[in-house]
Design a protein around this motif. Structure first.
Motif, PDB file in Angstrom:
ATOM      1  N   LEU A  18      17.496  14.120  -0.221  1.00  0.00           N
ATOM      2  CA  LEU A  18      17.814  12.776   0.225  1.00  0.00           C
ATOM      3  C   LEU A  18      16.619  12.100   0.874  1.00  0.00           C
ATOM      4  CD1 LEU A  18      21.394  13.344   1.692  1.00  0.00           C
ATOM      5  CD2 LEU A  18      20.804  12.154  -0.419  1.00  0.00           C
ATOM      6  N   LYS A  19      15.771  12.906   1.534  1.00  0.00           N
ATOM      7  CA  LYS A  19      14.629  12.345   2.238  1.00  0.00           C
ATOM      8  C   LYS A  19      13.408  12.187   1.344  1.00  0.00           C
ATOM      9  CE  LYS A  19      15.926  14.070   6.819  1.00  0.00           C
ATOM     10  NZ  LYS A  19      15.545  14.961   7.937  1.00  0.00           N
ATOM     11  N   LYS A  20      13.414  12.838   0.185  1.00  0.00           N
ATOM     12  CA  LYS A  20      12.257  12.795  -0.694  1.00  0.00           C
ATOM     13  C   LYS A  20      12.024  11.374  -1.186  1.00  0.00           C
ATOM     14  CE  LYS A  20      10.358  14.933  -4.845  1.00  0.00           C
ATOM     15  NZ  LYS A  20      10.633  15.869  -5.961  1.00  0.00           N
ATOM     16  N   LYS A  21      10.816  10.912  -1.098  1.00  0.00           N
ATOM     17  CA  LYS A  21      10.476   9.553  -1.502  1.00  0.00           C
ATOM     18  C   LYS A  21      10.219   9.495  -3.005  1.00  0.00           C
ATOM     19  CE  LYS A  21       8.200   8.260   2.863  1.00  0.00           C
ATOM     20  NZ  LYS A  21       8.218   9.585   3.526  1.00  0.00           N
ATOM     21  N   GLU A  32       0.482   9.559   3.226  1.00  0.00           N
ATOM     22  CA  GLU A  32       1.603   9.222   4.096  1.00  0.00           C
ATOM     23  C   GLU A  32       2.594   8.308   3.372  1.00  0.00           C
ATOM     24  OE1 GLU A  32      -0.424   7.684   7.514  1.00  0.00           O
ATOM     25  OE2 GLU A  32      -1.001   9.671   8.215  1.00  0.00           O
ATOM     26  N   ASN A  33       2.758   7.080   3.834  1.00  0.00           N
ATOM     27  CA  ASN A  33       3.710   6.156   3.214  1.00  0.00           C
ATOM     28  C   ASN A  33       3.005   5.078   2.382  1.00  0.00           C
ATOM     29  OD1 ASN A  33       6.184   7.217   4.452  1.00  0.00           O
ATOM     30  ND2 ASN A  33       5.234   6.561   6.362  1.00  0.00           N
ATOM     31  N   PHE A  34       1.810   5.394   1.923  1.00  0.00           N
ATOM     32  CA  PHE A  34       0.941   4.410   1.278  1.00  0.00           C
ATOM     33  C   PHE A  34       0.691   4.781  -0.176  1.00  0.00           C
ATOM     34  CE2 PHE A  34      -3.544   2.768   0.685  1.00  0.00           C
ATOM     35  CZ  PHE A  34      -3.192   1.431   0.640  1.00  0.00           C
ATOM     36  N   TYR A  35       0.935   3.828  -1.082  1.00  0.00           N
ATOM     37  CA  TYR A  35       0.758   4.011  -2.517  1.00  0.00           C
ATOM     38  C   TYR A  35      -0.087   2.852  -3.059  1.00  0.00           C
ATOM     39  CZ  TYR A  35       4.671   7.296  -2.094  1.00  0.00           C
ATOM     40  OH  TYR A  35       5.491   8.343  -1.736  1.00  0.00           O
ATOM     41  N   ALA A  36      -0.678   3.056  -4.234  1.00  0.00           N
ATOM     42  CA  ALA A  36      -1.503   1.999  -4.836  1.00  0.00           C
ATOM     43  C   ALA A  36      -1.234   1.913  -6.325  1.00  0.00           C
ATOM     44  CB  ALA A  36      -2.985   2.267  -4.592  1.00  0.00           C
ATOM     45  N   ASP A  37      -1.290   0.697  -6.859  1.00  0.00           N
ATOM     46  CA  ASP A  37      -1.125   0.495  -8.295  1.00  0.00           C
ATOM     47  C   ASP A  37      -2.173   1.270  -9.079  1.00  0.00           C
ATOM     48  OD1 ASP A  37       1.118  -1.076  -8.371  1.00  0.00           O
ATOM     49  OD2 ASP A  37       0.057  -2.955  -8.746  1.00  0.00           O
ATOM     50  N   VAL A  38      -1.731   1.888 -10.151  1.00  0.00           N
ATOM     51  CA  VAL A  38      -2.642   2.603 -11.040  1.00  0.00           C
ATOM     52  C   VAL A  38      -3.667   1.649 -11.640  1.00  0.00           C
ATOM     53  CG1 VAL A  38      -2.787   3.872 -13.222  1.00  0.00           C
ATOM     54  CG2 VAL A  38      -0.964   4.383 -11.591  1.00  0.00           C
ATOM     55  N   GLU A 129      19.480   1.673  -0.286  1.00  0.00           N
ATOM     56  CA  GLU A 129      18.341   0.803  -0.030  1.00  0.00           C
ATOM     57  C   GLU A 129      17.039   1.546  -0.287  1.00  0.00           C
ATOM     58  OE1 GLU A 129      18.342  -2.338   0.704  1.00  0.00           O
ATOM     59  OE2 GLU A 129      20.480  -2.638   1.093  1.00  0.00           O
ATOM     60  N   LEU A 130      16.073   0.843  -0.799  1.00  0.00           N
ATOM     61  CA  LEU A 130      14.722   1.372  -0.981  1.00  0.00           C
ATOM     62  C   LEU A 130      13.801   0.521  -0.115  1.00  0.00           C
ATOM     63  CD1 LEU A 130      12.908   3.378  -2.527  1.00  0.00           C
ATOM     64  CD2 LEU A 130      12.620   1.620  -4.278  1.00  0.00           C
ATOM     65  N   ILE A 237       8.482   1.371   4.313  1.00  0.00           N
ATOM     66  CA  ILE A 237       8.699   0.799   5.633  1.00  0.00           C
ATOM     67  C   ILE A 237       9.613   1.726   6.412  1.00  0.00           C
ATOM     68  CG2 ILE A 237       9.571  -1.186   6.917  1.00  0.00           C
ATOM     69  CD1 ILE A 237       8.950  -2.865   4.391  1.00  0.00           C
ATOM     70  N   ILE A 238       9.111   2.262   7.505  1.00  0.00           N
ATOM     71  CA  ILE A 238       9.863   3.201   8.330  1.00  0.00           C
ATOM     72  C   ILE A 238      10.618   2.428   9.399  1.00  0.00           C
ATOM     73  CG2 ILE A 238       9.739   5.249   9.776  1.00  0.00           C
ATOM     74  CD1 ILE A 238       8.875   5.630   6.853  1.00  0.00           C
TER      75      ILE A 238
END
Length: 239
Positions: A18-21, A32-38, A129-130, A237-238
């Motif tokens: 459930l916690k897996k992003k 961490e909570n940061f991603y970037a477009d390929v 919610e995402l 967003i945490i």
């Protein structure tokens, strides 16, 4: 005892699941909570945005007019390619090429639209919610992404002259060309990329010279350009 242990392990597994992003669509994990477009946002991606606005507001609406790229950027003194004025944005042959001719404000609005579309789709499918947000990277974040670019001694392990010499008239598809260690395409070359700070872009485009795309170099712009595009980054967003 065994039954109790099995239940405990099941609960732990369920909690982890459930916690897996999920990885936000179009991105790769950075930290961490940061991603970037390929890749840079393409004409096809922008056309999806345009068509959605047209369907919601109408072809004669101000909202629709504000979405349209300025295709006349191809008429600049340094880059006269009249056929691209008509064909670059809408012709199917260029659908995978980076969108150009847009302002920073338009790029920011696209990020907001994309955020809501992904969140709505996820909720419709999973009833959850995402909490994500697509946006432009800060200059510092962009430089961090670029720090993963391969280097050979003090130079990019990349034939920067190829970007200039072999693509003098137009960009190339967003999923072709150079990838860095994060598997991000074309942070260097193809099109320069807007950052969150106004009038600043990074990475250089197909018209820029090698000395203009060295690490840390800022390029300035004050209007849409044929060599200027963008890619999104995405945060969880945490709350």
């Amino acid at each position: 005892m065994q039954k109790t242990l099995l239940i405990a392990l099941t609960l732990v597994t369920l909690s982890f699941t459930l916690k897996k992003k999920i990885t936000p669509p179009g991105t790769v994990y950075v930290k961490e909570n940061f991603y970037a477009d390929v890749a840079e946002v393409s004409n096809f991606g922008w056309l999806e945005y345009e068509n959605d606005i047209k369907n919601n507001f109408g072809v004669n609406s101000q909202e629709y007019k504000e979405v349209l790229p300025d295709t006349t950027v191809w008429r600049s003194k340094k880059n006269y390619n009249e056929p691209y004025v008509q064909y670059y944005y809408r012709h199917i042959a260029y659908r995978d090429y980076p969108v150009v001719g847009i302002t920073q404000e338009q790029a920011i609005n696209y990020c907001k639209w994309r955020t809501e579309k992904v969140k709505s789709f996820y909720f419709a499918k999973h009833k959850k919610e995402l909490n994500i947000r697509y946006r432009l990277p800060s200059e510092e974040e962009w430089d961090y992404l670029n720090s993963f670019t391969y280097k050979k001694t003090n130079h990019y392990f990349l034939d920067t002259t190829e970007t200039v010499a072999q693509h003098p008239d137009v960009t190339r598809p967003v999923h072709k060309g150079y990838q860095n260690k994060l598997k991000l395409y074309n942070l260097v070359g193809n099109v320069a990329e807007m950052v969150a700070e106004p009038n600043i872009c990074k990475g250089g485009g197909f018209l820029n010279r090698p000395w203009q795309i060295v690490p840390g170099k800022q390029l300035k712009y004050n209007e849409p350009k044929a060599w200027l595009g963008f890619r999104c980054v995405c945060d969880y967003i945490i709350k």
